[in-house]
Design an enzyme around this catalytic site. Structure first.
Site, PDB file in Angstrom:
ATOM      1  N   LYS A  90       1.161  -4.213   6.576  1.00 36.51           N
ATOM      2  CA  LYS A  90       2.048  -3.803   5.237  1.00 36.51           C
ATOM      3  C   LYS A  90       3.378  -3.452   5.536  1.00 36.51           C
ATOM      4  CE  LYS A  90      -1.325  -4.885   2.704  1.00 36.51           C
ATOM      5  NZ  LYS A  90      -1.738  -5.836   1.405  1.00 36.51           N
ATOM      6  N   TYR A 113      -3.662  -1.934   9.813  1.00 36.89           N
ATOM      7  CA  TYR A 113      -3.617  -2.183   8.758  1.00 36.89           C
ATOM      8  C   TYR A 113      -2.431  -1.792   8.422  1.00 36.89           C
ATOM      9  CZ  TYR A 113      -4.387  -2.367   3.901  1.00 36.89           C
ATOM     10  OH  TYR A 113      -3.468  -1.656   2.388  1.00 36.89           O
ATOM     11  N   HIS A 114      -2.582  -0.829   8.210  1.00 39.06           N
ATOM     12  CA  HIS A 114      -1.703  -0.168   7.207  1.00 39.06           C
ATOM     13  C   HIS A 114       0.099  -0.464   8.255  1.00 39.06           C
ATOM     14  CE1 HIS A 114      -4.339   2.622   5.366  1.00 39.06           C
ATOM     15  NE2 HIS A 114      -3.343   2.378   4.665  1.00 39.06           N
ATOM     16  N   THR A 153       1.054  -0.900  -0.226  1.00 40.76           N
ATOM     17  CA  THR A 153      -0.005   0.153  -0.083  1.00 40.76           C
ATOM     18  C   THR A 153       0.820   1.297   0.023  1.00 40.76           C
ATOM     19  OG1 THR A 153      -1.411   1.325   1.039  1.00 40.76           O
ATOM     20  CG2 THR A 153       0.107  -0.271   2.627  1.00 40.76           C
ATOM     21  N   SER A 212      -2.177   3.433  10.430  1.00 41.66           N
ATOM     22  CA  SER A 212      -3.552   2.455  10.499  1.00 41.66           C
ATOM     23  C   SER A 212      -2.991   0.935  11.473  1.00 41.66           C
ATOM     24  CB  SER A 212      -4.843   2.369  10.208  1.00 41.66           C
ATOM     25  OG  SER A 212      -4.788   1.131   9.036  1.00 41.66           O
TER      26      SER A 212
HETATM   27  O1  LIG Z   1     -16.584   8.443   3.432  1.00 41.29           O
HETATM   28  C1  LIG Z   1     -15.308   9.035   3.399  1.00 41.29           C
HETATM   29  C2  LIG Z   1     -14.458   7.675   3.158  1.00 41.29           C
HETATM   30  C3  LIG Z   1     -12.917   7.780   3.449  1.00 41.29           C
HETATM   31  N1  LIG Z   1     -12.508   9.009   3.081  1.00 41.29           N
HETATM   32  C4  LIG Z   1     -11.625  10.186   3.374  1.00 41.29           C
HETATM   33  O2  LIG Z   1     -10.613   9.507   2.133  1.00 41.29           O
HETATM   34  C5  LIG Z   1      -9.413   8.556   2.595  1.00 41.29           C
HETATM   35  C6  LIG Z   1      -9.098   7.499   2.041  1.00 41.29           C
HETATM   36  O3  LIG Z   1      -9.960   6.761   2.882  1.00 41.29           O
HETATM   37  P1  LIG Z   1     -10.213   5.296   2.475  1.00 41.29           P
HETATM   38  O4  LIG Z   1     -10.767   4.470   2.872  1.00 41.29           O
HETATM   39  O5  LIG Z   1     -10.854   5.115   0.831  1.00 41.29           O
HETATM   40  O6  LIG Z   1      -8.253   4.795   1.762  1.00 41.29           O
HETATM   41  P2  LIG Z   1      -7.827   3.879   2.651  1.00 41.29           P
HETATM   42  O7  LIG Z   1      -8.396   4.016   4.242  1.00 41.29           O
HETATM   43  O8  LIG Z   1      -6.408   4.959   2.927  1.00 41.29           O
HETATM   44  O9  LIG Z   1      -7.423   2.433   2.536  1.00 41.29           O
HETATM   45  C7  LIG Z   1      -7.864   2.278   1.535  1.00 41.29           C
HETATM   46  O10 LIG Z   1      -7.475   2.225   0.471  1.00 41.29           O
HETATM   47  C8  LIG Z   1      -5.288   2.305   0.597  1.00 41.29           C
HETATM   48  C9  LIG Z   1      -4.968   2.186  -0.047  1.00 41.29           C
HETATM   49  S1  LIG Z   1      -4.228   3.744   0.632  1.00 41.29           S
HETATM   50  O11 LIG Z   1      -4.871   4.462   0.913  1.00 41.29           O
HETATM   51  O12 LIG Z   1      -3.417   3.664   1.766  1.00 41.29           O
HETATM   52  O13 LIG Z   1      -3.059   4.804  -0.669  1.00 41.29           O
HETATM   53  C10 LIG Z   1      -5.417   0.159   1.145  1.00 41.29           C
HETATM   54  O14 LIG Z   1      -4.023  -0.167   0.840  1.00 41.29           O
HETATM   55  C11 LIG Z   1      -6.717  -0.265   1.112  1.00 41.29           C
HETATM   56  O15 LIG Z   1      -6.838  -1.432   1.038  1.00 41.29           O
HETATM   57  C12 LIG Z   1      -7.802   0.696   0.750  1.00 41.29           C
HETATM   58  O16 LIG Z   1      -8.933  -0.244   1.622  1.00 41.29           O
HETATM   59  C13 LIG Z   1      -9.090   8.718   3.862  1.00 41.29           C
HETATM   60  O17 LIG Z   1      -8.165  10.051   4.222  1.00 41.29           O
HETATM   61  C14 LIG Z   1     -10.316   9.429   4.922  1.00 41.29           C
HETATM   62  O18 LIG Z   1     -10.979  10.236   6.144  1.00 41.29           O
HETATM   63  C15 LIG Z   1     -13.741  10.671   3.564  1.00 41.29           C
HETATM   64  O19 LIG Z   1     -13.339  11.622   4.034  1.00 41.29           O
HETATM   65  N2  LIG Z   1     -15.118  10.131   3.140  1.00 41.29           N
END
Ligand SMILES: O=c1ccn([C@@H]2O[C@H](COP(=O)(O)OP(=O)(O)O[C@H]3O[C@H](CS(=O)(=O)O)[C@@H](O)[C@H](O)[C@H]3O)[C@@H](O)[C@H]2O)c(=O)[nH]1
Length: 436
Positions: A224, A220-221, A180, A218
């Protein structure tokens, strides 16, 4: 604020790409033409399933391994994919009918059934093993101690078991791991994030090129980040060939393969724990729910379409590191965008307003993100970027299946710590109304 759009990121817009859901559009972007035997751990999931079909479509011999943990977590959370995904046996039968190709499905827990994993690798003699078999949701990993402990136990044990199993089976399989972008952290980086490694000057003036410092946001992160150390260790100690893919947020539903038959449909998560941000916004926009922007929406993140996930995996399996070479690391992203800008795009298209909610996550209110994805682009990837034409693919899927949505699952349900939980105490899951 600027959008944080990274000048170093090589992209092509979806309209220029002329995205169509047919097999030709998925023509190989690969560097090599070898057909490989590929075991896909976690091949039943959101990224694993379309990748399995894509690799099979390209002529690779695919074996899916999955313990259906994602489906079981749906049951635990009282939630379900918005799309009606079929059982693994129906899925592989449907693929055989539409493509003439066989995909073998093995129900096996990579984190717990070590002897069976070794036996399978010995029997199948794979060229590559793609590892998606991890608990992948940051919110779920922060829900409570049970979820934190499960995420660490499952993810770290699974990766360690995989390395041990490759060594014990004496099969020289190339491991391709879905990592990730979150390993780098989402502070303000102050410069372009390179692909995995960074030059540093150690005290005393010694120069070294080391793994980029890990800064997870997190549990989860964090798993990784721990995985990355395991890959580094086993590569050094046992000459394992490993590629680690630091992927951004995946969006989209169908791919040119999953669209061929309704029984092949990919899963679509919309709930606060598993739904990723853009897919959640698109779903909310289609259902008349104010978009759930957390905090100021100031986080800049990397995005990639699910079709490109599958293409990147094939590029990775066709370009393995040689034995003795350090872990290969690619940034698997198309572009970076700020969350509130993404919300604005969806709001403009759907007429639904953004609703700025208290942030359930412990994360920087605002950040910039500049990421290199040159390695994949140099190997032929021409990434799909956010585009309203493609948004309509997701919107059509949502409109077709919106009767399956449980509106009480839309608001965030996991909080990073007590303070965040208290700040979000006013959020009432039963207040959300959807247009069906
Ligand atoms: O309804 C929502 C959902 C999320 N967010 C915000 O959007 C961002 C991304 O949230 P996300 O749930 O889309 O992504 P994340 O939790 O980081 O995890 C997802 O994206 C990661 C890539 S990354 O984000 O680390 O680049 C992958 O590794 C994970 O498996 C995948 O679930 C965050 O700042 C969160 O606060 C909002 O504002 N509103």
């Amino acid at each position: 604020f600027t959008t944080g759009f990274a000048p170093s990121v090589v992209t092509k817009s979806a309209s220029a790409f002329s995205f169509t859901l047919n097999a030709e559009a998925a023509a190989a972007t690969t560097n090599g033409t070898d057909k490989k035997k590929v075991i896909i751990l976690g091949g039943d999931g959101f990224c694993g399933w379309p990748t399995s079909l894509y690799l099979s479509d390209q002529g690779h011999d695919v074996v899916i391994v999955d313990n259906l943990s994602r489906r079981n977590i749906d049951t635990e959370l009282g939630c379900d994919s918005l799309t009606p995904i079929q059982s693994p046996s129906v899925r592989v039968q449907a693929w055989k009918e539409v493509s003439g190709k066989d995909i073998k499905f093995v129900n096996l827990d990579v984190a717990k059934e070590y002897d069976l994993l070794v036996q399978l690798i010995k029997e199948e003699q794979p060229d590559s093993i793609v590892h998606f078999a991890e608990q992948r949701a940051a919110p779920y990993s922060m829900k409570n101690s049970k979820c934190k402990r499960y995420t660490v136990d499952n993810n770290v044990s699974g990766s360690n078991n995989l390395c041990c199993a490759v060594i014990d089976s004496e099969v020289d399989a190339h491991i391709v791991h879905l990592g990730t972008m979150g390993v780098y952290g989402y502070g303000t980086s102050g410069g372009e994030i390179p692909e995995g490694y960074i030059d540093v000057i150690l005290p005393g003036g010694r120069e070294q090129n080391i793994l980029h410092p890990a800064y997870p946001g997190s549990v989860y992160h964090a798993t990784k980040c721990l995985d990355a150390l395991l890959w580094q260790f086993y590569q050094k100690n046992d000459n394992l060939r490993v590629t680690d893919l630091h992927q951004g947020i995946v969006w989209g539903t169908n791919t040119p393969q999953t669209i061929r038959d309704e029984r092949l449909i990919n899963r679509f998560d919309y709930d606060g724990d598993y739904g990723t941000v853009l897919n959640r916004f698109l779903m909310q926009g289609a259902m008349g729910v104010p978009l759930t922007v957390y905090g100021t929406g100031g986080q800049t993140r990397a995005f990639i379409h699910v079709t490109d996930t599958a293409r990147c995996i094939e590029i990775a399996i066709n370009n393995p590191p040689n034995a003795g070479e350090r872990v290969e690391i690619f940034n698997q992203i198309a572009e970076t965008r700020r969350v509130r800008d993404v919300a604005e795009m969806v709001a403009k298209q759907t007429g639904v307003e953004a609703n700025f909610l208290p942030n359930p996550r412990q994360e920087a209110a605002e950040n910039e993100l500049d990421v290199s994805n040159k390695k994949f682009c140099n190997l032929g990837l021409d990434p799909i970027t956010l585009d309203e034409e493609l948004f309509s693919e997701v919107t059509e899927v949502v409109n077709k299946y919106k009767h399956r949505c449980d509106p009480t699952k839309i608001l965030p349900a996991s909080f990073w710590n007590k303070k965040r939980a208290e700040e979000c105490a006013t959020l009432d899951p039963t207040s959300v109304k959807v247009e069906v």
